[in-house]
Design a protein around this motif. Structure first.
Motif, mmCIF file in Angstrom:
data_model
loop_
_atom_site.group_PDB
_atom_site.id
_atom_site.type_symbol
_atom_site.label_atom_id
_atom_site.label_comp_id
_atom_site.label_asym_id
_atom_site.label_seq_id
_atom_site.Cartn_x
_atom_site.Cartn_y
_atom_site.Cartn_z
ATOM 1 N N THR A 65 3.956 7.339 -4.785
ATOM 2 C CA THR A 65 3.910 7.831 -6.157
ATOM 3 C C THR A 65 3.006 9.055 -6.269
ATOM 4 O O THR A 65 3.365 10.026 -6.944
ATOM 5 C CB THR A 65 3.451 6.737 -7.140
ATOM 6 O OG1 THR A 65 2.163 6.262 -6.766
ATOM 7 C CG2 THR A 65 4.422 5.573 -7.147
ATOM 8 N N GLN A 66 1.865 9.052 -5.588
ATOM 9 C CA GLN A 66 0.968 10.205 -5.656
ATOM 10 C C GLN A 66 1.596 11.432 -4.992
ATOM 11 O O GLN A 66 1.444 12.559 -5.480
ATOM 12 C CB GLN A 66 -0.388 9.866 -5.024
ATOM 13 C CG GLN A 66 -1.197 8.864 -5.832
ATOM 14 C CD GLN A 66 -1.358 9.249 -7.291
ATOM 15 O OE1 GLN A 66 -1.765 10.368 -7.612
ATOM 16 N NE2 GLN A 66 -1.022 8.326 -8.197
ATOM 17 N N LEU B 260 4.298 3.771 -10.243
ATOM 18 C CA LEU B 260 3.586 2.628 -9.674
ATOM 19 C C LEU B 260 3.720 1.407 -10.573
ATOM 20 O O LEU B 260 3.929 0.290 -10.096
ATOM 21 C CB LEU B 260 2.103 2.973 -9.472
ATOM 22 C CG LEU B 260 1.252 1.840 -8.883
ATOM 23 C CD1 LEU B 260 1.715 1.487 -7.466
ATOM 24 C CD2 LEU B 260 -0.228 2.229 -8.886
ATOM 25 N N ASN B 261 3.632 1.618 -11.869
ATOM 26 C CA ASN B 261 3.610 0.493 -12.799
ATOM 27 C C ASN B 261 4.967 -0.175 -12.980
ATOM 28 O O ASN B 261 5.046 -1.238 -13.585
ATOM 29 C CB ASN B 261 3.040 0.934 -14.150
ATOM 30 C CG ASN B 261 1.542 1.138 -14.066
ATOM 31 O OD1 ASN B 261 0.847 0.442 -13.330
ATOM 32 N ND2 ASN B 261 1.029 2.116 -14.791
ATOM 33 N N ASN C 75 1.132 6.661 -14.922
ATOM 34 C CA ASN C 75 1.550 6.226 -13.586
ATOM 35 C C ASN C 75 2.769 5.298 -13.637
ATOM 36 O O ASN C 75 2.757 4.192 -13.106
ATOM 37 C CB ASN C 75 0.391 5.555 -12.845
ATOM 38 C CG ASN C 75 0.562 5.632 -11.336
ATOM 39 O OD1 ASN C 75 1.572 6.107 -10.833
ATOM 40 N ND2 ASN C 75 -0.423 5.156 -10.610
ATOM 41 N N ARG D 267 6.274 -1.769 -10.846
ATOM 42 C CA ARG D 267 6.241 -3.014 -10.075
ATOM 43 C C ARG D 267 5.735 -4.203 -10.890
ATOM 44 O O ARG D 267 5.809 -5.349 -10.432
ATOM 45 C CB ARG D 267 5.404 -2.839 -8.812
ATOM 46 C CG ARG D 267 3.930 -2.703 -9.041
ATOM 47 C CD ARG D 267 3.209 -2.535 -7.719
ATOM 48 N NE ARG D 267 1.802 -2.274 -7.933
ATOM 49 C CZ ARG D 267 0.960 -1.988 -6.969
ATOM 50 N NH1 ARG D 267 1.373 -1.932 -5.724
ATOM 51 N NH2 ARG D 267 -0.308 -1.774 -7.240
ATOM 52 N N LYS E 93 2.993 10.816 -15.276
ATOM 53 C CA LYS E 93 1.835 10.924 -14.378
ATOM 54 C C LYS E 93 0.598 10.269 -14.990
ATOM 55 O O LYS E 93 -0.112 9.523 -14.311
ATOM 56 C CB LYS E 93 1.574 12.397 -14.064
ATOM 57 C CG LYS E 93 0.515 12.600 -13.007
ATOM 58 C CD LYS E 93 0.466 14.033 -12.535
ATOM 59 C CE LYS E 93 -0.086 14.951 -13.603
ATOM 60 N NZ LYS E 93 -0.460 16.263 -13.060
ATOM 61 N N GLY F 113 0.783 -1.236 0.000
ATOM 62 C CA GLY F 113 0.000 0.000 0.000
ATOM 63 C C GLY F 113 0.809 1.276 0.000
ATOM 64 O O GLY F 113 0.279 2.343 -0.314
ATOM 65 N N THR F 114 2.086 1.208 0.324
ATOM 66 C CA THR F 114 2.867 2.446 0.471
ATOM 67 C C THR F 114 3.413 2.972 -0.849
ATOM 68 O O THR F 114 3.630 4.174 -0.986
ATOM 69 C CB THR F 114 4.032 2.268 1.472
ATOM 70 O OG1 THR F 114 4.889 1.216 1.006
ATOM 71 C CG2 THR F 114 3.508 1.915 2.854
ATOM 72 N N LEU F 115 3.621 2.099 -1.827
ATOM 73 C CA LEU F 115 4.116 2.577 -3.120
ATOM 74 C C LEU F 115 3.075 3.483 -3.774
ATOM 75 O O LEU F 115 3.416 4.520 -4.344
ATOM 76 C CB LEU F 115 4.458 1.400 -4.039
ATOM 77 C CG LEU F 115 4.980 1.774 -5.435
ATOM 78 C CD1 LEU F 115 6.270 2.584 -5.348
ATOM 79 C CD2 LEU F 115 5.202 0.513 -6.279
ATOM 80 N N GLU F 116 1.800 3.112 -3.663
ATOM 81 C CA GLU F 116 0.729 3.943 -4.219
ATOM 82 C C GLU F 116 0.743 5.341 -3.605
ATOM 83 O O GLU F 116 0.623 6.345 -4.317
ATOM 84 C CB GLU F 116 -0.638 3.284 -3.980
ATOM 85 C CG GLU F 116 -0.879 2.003 -4.748
ATOM 86 C CD GLU F 116 -0.327 0.746 -4.083
ATOM 87 O OE1 GLU F 116 -0.688 -0.361 -4.505
ATOM 88 O OE2 GLU F 116 0.483 0.869 -3.127
ATOM 89 N N ILE F 117 0.904 5.405 -2.293
ATOM 90 C CA ILE F 117 0.929 6.703 -1.601
ATOM 91 C C ILE F 117 2.156 7.504 -2.030
ATOM 92 O O ILE F 117 2.060 8.699 -2.340
ATOM 93 C CB ILE F 117 0.931 6.494 -0.078
ATOM 94 C CG1 ILE F 117 -0.392 5.857 0.369
ATOM 95 C CG2 ILE F 117 1.170 7.807 0.664
ATOM 96 C CD1 ILE F 117 -0.369 5.309 1.776
#
Length: 196
Positions: A101-102, A133-134, A130, A136, A127, A95-99
């Motif tokens: 990146t934003q 995030l991608n 994304n 990964r 952006k 869950g932290t990678l999503e946060i």
């Protein structure tokens, strides 16, 4: 290292993040055109790149891509490293990678007027699609491989890179782990020197 690593190794310092991300688009003495904090990020990026290029694990990882991509092998290796960082649960628990990146996109948006034109154009796609995030997912890495080929003068096919990556993923991950163990503390030390 590629964009995710440079963003992460800015240690959530907004000015340093901007400099670290735009460094490849700032040539020669033009870094003097920016505020001190952004200059620190530009210098940090260059220190990280020099450390990366000289590290034994990186030299070994480049060999995986060298027969097919020669001088560009380091660029493909950089992208591969971002895949392993994005999937490193010690650095990015679920869950932290999503946060992260934003937060990164938001910070760069805030500094948009100070971004070099070349990076602005790239950032639009980063952006929108994304990228951070991608990284990964293998498909995200493969899109980055294709982007490298599009921007390179003497390359025309990214499919060999996809096959090389898939066939050598365990070996490349071992190189990443050996390298990251040394890179992160080095970057922290340089960050402290440059921001004090």
């Amino acid at each position: 290292m590629n964009f995710l690593a440079h963003a992460y190794l800015s240690f959530r310092h907004p000015d340093v993040l901007v400099g670290n991300m735009i460094s490849d688009f700032v040539k020669g003495n033009h870094q003097q055109d920016y505020p001190q904090g952004i200059q620190a990020g530009i210098r940090l990026h260059r220190e990280i790149d020099a450390f990366t290029d000289a590290h034994p694990a990186t030299l070994a990882a480049k060999q995986v891509f060298r027969s097919e991509y020669r001088l560009y092998s380091g660029a493909f290796m950089d992208v591969a490293y971002d895949y392993f960082l994005a999937n490193d649960t010690l650095e990015f628990p679920p869950g932290t990678l999503e946060i992260f990146t934003q937060e990164t996109y938001h910070t760069l948006d805030h500094y948009f007027e100070q971004l070099p034109e070349g990076f602005r154009q790239l950032f639009y796609y980063m952006k929108q699609q994304n990228w951070l995030l991608n990284y990964r997912e293998p498909r995200g890495i493969y899109k980055s491989f294709a982007g490298l080929v599009r921007r390179a003068k003497y390359l025309n096919d990214s499919q060999p890179a996809e096959k090389i990556f898939a066939a050598n993923i365990k070996r490349l991950e071992e190189n990443y782990r050996l390298f990251w163990t040394d890179l992160k503390p080095f970057a922290e030390e340089q960050f402290k020197k440059l921001t004090n």
